[in-house]
Write an enzyme that holds these catalytic residues in place. Structure first.
Site, PDB file in Angstrom:
ATOM      1  N   ASP A   5      15.681  -1.490  29.908  1.00  0.00           N
ATOM      2  CA  ASP A   5      14.712  -1.429  31.316  1.00  0.00           C
ATOM      3  C   ASP A   5      15.004   0.517  31.114  1.00  0.00           C
ATOM      4  O   ASP A   5      16.013   1.466  30.821  1.00  0.00           O
ATOM      5  CB  ASP A   5      15.740  -1.674  32.292  1.00  0.00           C
ATOM      6  CG  ASP A   5      14.865  -1.330  33.579  1.00  0.00           C
ATOM      7  OD1 ASP A   5      13.790  -0.554  33.960  1.00  0.00           O
ATOM      8  OD2 ASP A   5      15.036  -2.083  34.958  1.00  0.00           O
ATOM      9  N   HIS A   7      13.660   1.959  34.174  1.00  0.00           N
ATOM     10  CA  HIS A   7      13.244   3.084  35.536  1.00  0.00           C
ATOM     11  C   HIS A   7      15.249   3.210  35.948  1.00  0.00           C
ATOM     12  O   HIS A   7      15.941   2.796  35.792  1.00  0.00           O
ATOM     13  CB  HIS A   7      13.190   2.104  36.102  1.00  0.00           C
ATOM     14  CG  HIS A   7      11.730   0.940  36.240  1.00  0.00           C
ATOM     15  ND1 HIS A   7      11.526  -0.111  34.877  1.00  0.00           N
ATOM     16  CD2 HIS A   7      10.384   1.407  36.144  1.00  0.00           C
ATOM     17  CE1 HIS A   7      10.348  -0.335  34.861  1.00  0.00           C
ATOM     18  NE2 HIS A   7       9.972   0.078  35.802  1.00  0.00           N
ATOM     19  N   SER A  58      16.031  -7.257  33.097  1.00  0.00           N
ATOM     20  CA  SER A  58      17.265  -7.052  33.330  1.00  0.00           C
ATOM     21  C   SER A  58      18.588  -7.669  33.854  1.00  0.00           C
ATOM     22  O   SER A  58      20.061  -7.331  33.660  1.00  0.00           O
ATOM     23  CB  SER A  58      17.118  -5.174  33.599  1.00  0.00           C
ATOM     24  OG  SER A  58      16.123  -5.230  33.690  1.00  0.00           O
TER      25      SER A  58
END
Length: 447
Positions: A5, A7, A58
Site C-alpha cells: 500500500d 497511501h 491491506s
C-alpha cells in the site's frame, strides 16, 4: 503503511498530531513488510505499533502483522487505522490473531493521542483495554449472528435474476478510435475547476460537505483556514509547474460472455483480454435485478458489437519529490498538503476525462452541459467503476486494465504487488456507455 500500500496522508497526519503531543515517531514510510515493522519496533524499543492502509488488500496484511506479533511473542499494543479499516474488521479478523496485548481500532487522527495516552498509562490502560475487548466480543457476536441470518441467492439463481435488455433494438455508439491514447501535461488550471473539495477536508479529519463546511459552527474556522492554505499551494503547484497530470485511456470492441465476463477484442476481431466481474447475490424484495457490470455490455450471441473503455489518470508526477522536499525541511503540514492536493487533482482528472469521453472521444452524449456539482452527484450518462470499489471489488482486475492500456509504461503509474497504484495520486477504471448502466455494490457473495 503496510506492505503493498502506498497511501500515507492519514498516517502522516497521525504522526504530526502525536509528535505535537510529545510522542517520538518512527515513520517507516509506505509499503513496509511485516518483518521490517517488527524488526524496527524491537530495535527502537517502541511502545506501540501503528498500522495504516487504504486499499482492501491491506486488511489481510494487517492480519498477517498481528499473527506475526503473536508468533514472535511481542507484548506491545497494536493500533489500526485507515480508510478501509473498521471496528468490525479489527474485532473479527485482527484481534483474534494477537492476544498478548491490546488491538485498538482508531477511527481518525484526532483520536490517536487519546488512545496512545491510555495505552501507555499504567492506571488507565487496564480499564480501557478491557472495555475495548468487551466491545469487540459484542461486535464478533453481532457479526456471526448477522452472517448466520443472511441468506443469499445461489449463483444460478442470481444469474436468473440478472438485468435484461432488448439488445435487438440497441445500437451502440462507436468510439472515435480503438486502442489506447496518451494525454500528457494536461492543463492543471482546467482540472482545478473539476475538484471535489469534500474528500479533501475528510482527508484532514474535518467532516462536512463543501462549501457548507466553511461556515460550520464547529469546524468552519479550521476548514476555512485550511482551504485558504490549499488554494495558495494549488496556485503554487500550477504556476511553478511543480507537478504534472497525465492520462492514458482507450476503447475496445467487447461482448458479454458467460454472463459475468466481458471479452475484449483487437481490431482484428481476436480476443485481447477477458474482464472478470462479480454478480450481486443478495435477495432483493423490490424486484430489482442482481447486477453484474457485464450486464451493461451486449452478449456475444446477440450479434451486436459493443464497446468498453478504460482509463488511468495521475496528477502525481513530481508530487512525491515536492512533498519530500517540504518534509526534509521540517514542514510536515505542506508536505501533506501537496499529497492531498495531488490526490484531488488526480480525481479531478478522471472526472474531466470522463466528460471528454462522453462528449467527444466516445461521443455518446455530445450535448451534455453538466456543471461540477452535477458531475459530483454522478448525474451523467454511463459509469466509470474502478477496480477495488463496490461495483468491481476485485483489485486484481487492475492488472488486466494496465495490460490493455499501459504495456509500455506510458501512464507513469505502476502497480504494487497488492495492486495499489504508485504514485498514490492516481485513478483507474472502466468506462461503460449503456444508457441504463448504473453504479451498485456487489456486496457479499458465496463461493
Amino acid at each position: 503503511t503496510v506492505k503493498g500500500d502506498v497511501h500515507d496522508i492519514g498516517k502522516n497526519i497521525v504522526g504530526v498530531v502525536l509528535g505535537c503531543n510529545g510522542y517520538d515517531i518512527v515513520d517507516l514510510g509506505v509499503m513496509v513488510p511485516a518483518e521490517k515493522i517488527l524488526q524496527v519496533a524491537k530495535e527502537q524499543k517502541c511502545d506501540i505499533i501503528g498500522l495504516s492502509g487504504l486499499i482492501t488488500p491491506s486488511l489481510d496484511e494487517m492480519v498477517h502483522v498481528a499473527r506475526e506479533m503473536q508468533r514472535q511473542d511481542f507484548h506491545l499494543p497494536l493500533m489500526i487505522g485507515g480508510a478501509t479499516t473498521s471496528k468490525a474488521h479489527t474485532a473479527v479478523k485482527i484481534e483474534p490473531k494477537y492476544s498478548n496485548d491490546a488491538v485498538i481500532y482508531v477511527t481518525d487522527a484526532s483520536r490517536a493521542v487519546g488512545v496512545a495516552t491510555q495505552l501507555l498509562s499504567k492506571e488507565l490502560k487496564p480499564a480501557f483495554v478491557e472495555k475495548t475487548r468487551l466491545e469487540y466480543i459484542e461486535v464478533r457476536e453481532r457479526t456471526a449472528n448477522r452472517s448466520a441470518r443472511t441468506e443469499r441467492l445461489s449463483y444460478a439463481n442470481a444469474i436468473a435474476a440478472k438485468a435484461t435488455f432488448d439488445w435487438s433494438t440497441y445500437h451502440p455508439v462507436q468510439p472515435t478510435f480503438t486502442g489506447a491514447k496518451v494525454l500528457d501535461d494536461i492543463d492543471l488550471n482546467v482540472l482545478a475547476e473539476y475538484i471535489d473539495w469534500t474528500p479533501f477536508f475528510i482527508s484532514w479529519d474535518l467532516a462536512g460537505k463543501y462549501p457548507r463546511i466553511l461556515t460550520d459552527e464547529v469546524v468552519g474556522e479550521a476548514a476555512t483556514a485550511l482551504f485558504e492554505d490549499a488554494k495558495v499551494m494549488l496556485r503554487k503547484l500550477i504556476d511553478e509547474k511543480l507537478i504534472r497530470a497525465r492520462a492514458v485511456f482507450g476503447f475496445w470492441p467487447a461482448n458479454q460472455v458467460e454472463h459475468d465476463d466481458i471479452e475484449v477484442y483487437g481490431d482484428d476481431g481476436q480476443p485481447l483480454a477477458r474482464l472478470h466481474h462479480l454478480r450481486q447475490q443478495t435477495i432483493k424484495t423490490d424486484g430489482k435485478p442482481n447486477f453484474s457490470l457485464a450486464d451493461f455490455v451486449a452478449p456475444k450471441d446477440s450479434g451486436v458489437t459493443d464497446y468498453v473503455g478504460g482509463f488511468i489518470t495521475t496528477a502525481g508526477i513530481g508530487a512525491e519529490e515536492v512533498a519530500k522536499a517540504y518534509q526534509d525541511n521540517g514542514d510536515d503540514y505542506n508536505s501533506i498538503m501537496v499529497k492531498a492536493l495531488a490526490d484531488r487533482l488526480a480525481e479531478a482528472c478522471a472526472e474531466w476525462l470522463h466528460q471528454q469521453v462522453r462528449k467527444e472521444h466516445w461521443g455518446y452524449d455530445p450535448e451534455e452541459t453538466l456543471d461540477n456539482e452535477a458531475l459530483i452527484k454522478e448525474q451523467y450518462k454511463g459509469i466509470r467503476p474502478a477496480p477495488g470499489y463496490p461495483a468491481c471489488p476485485d483489485h486484481t482486475e487492475k492488472g488486466t486494465l494496465f495490460d490493455l492500456l499501459d504495456d509500455n509504461g506510458q501512464s507513469g503509474v505502476t502497480l504494487t504487488e497488492h495492486y495499489a497504484m504508485f504514485p498514490a495520486a492516481a485513478v483507474s477504471g472502466w468506462y461503460f456507455a449503456h444508457p441504463q448502466a448504473q453504479y451498485f455494490a456487489v456486496g457479499k457473495v458465496d463461493r
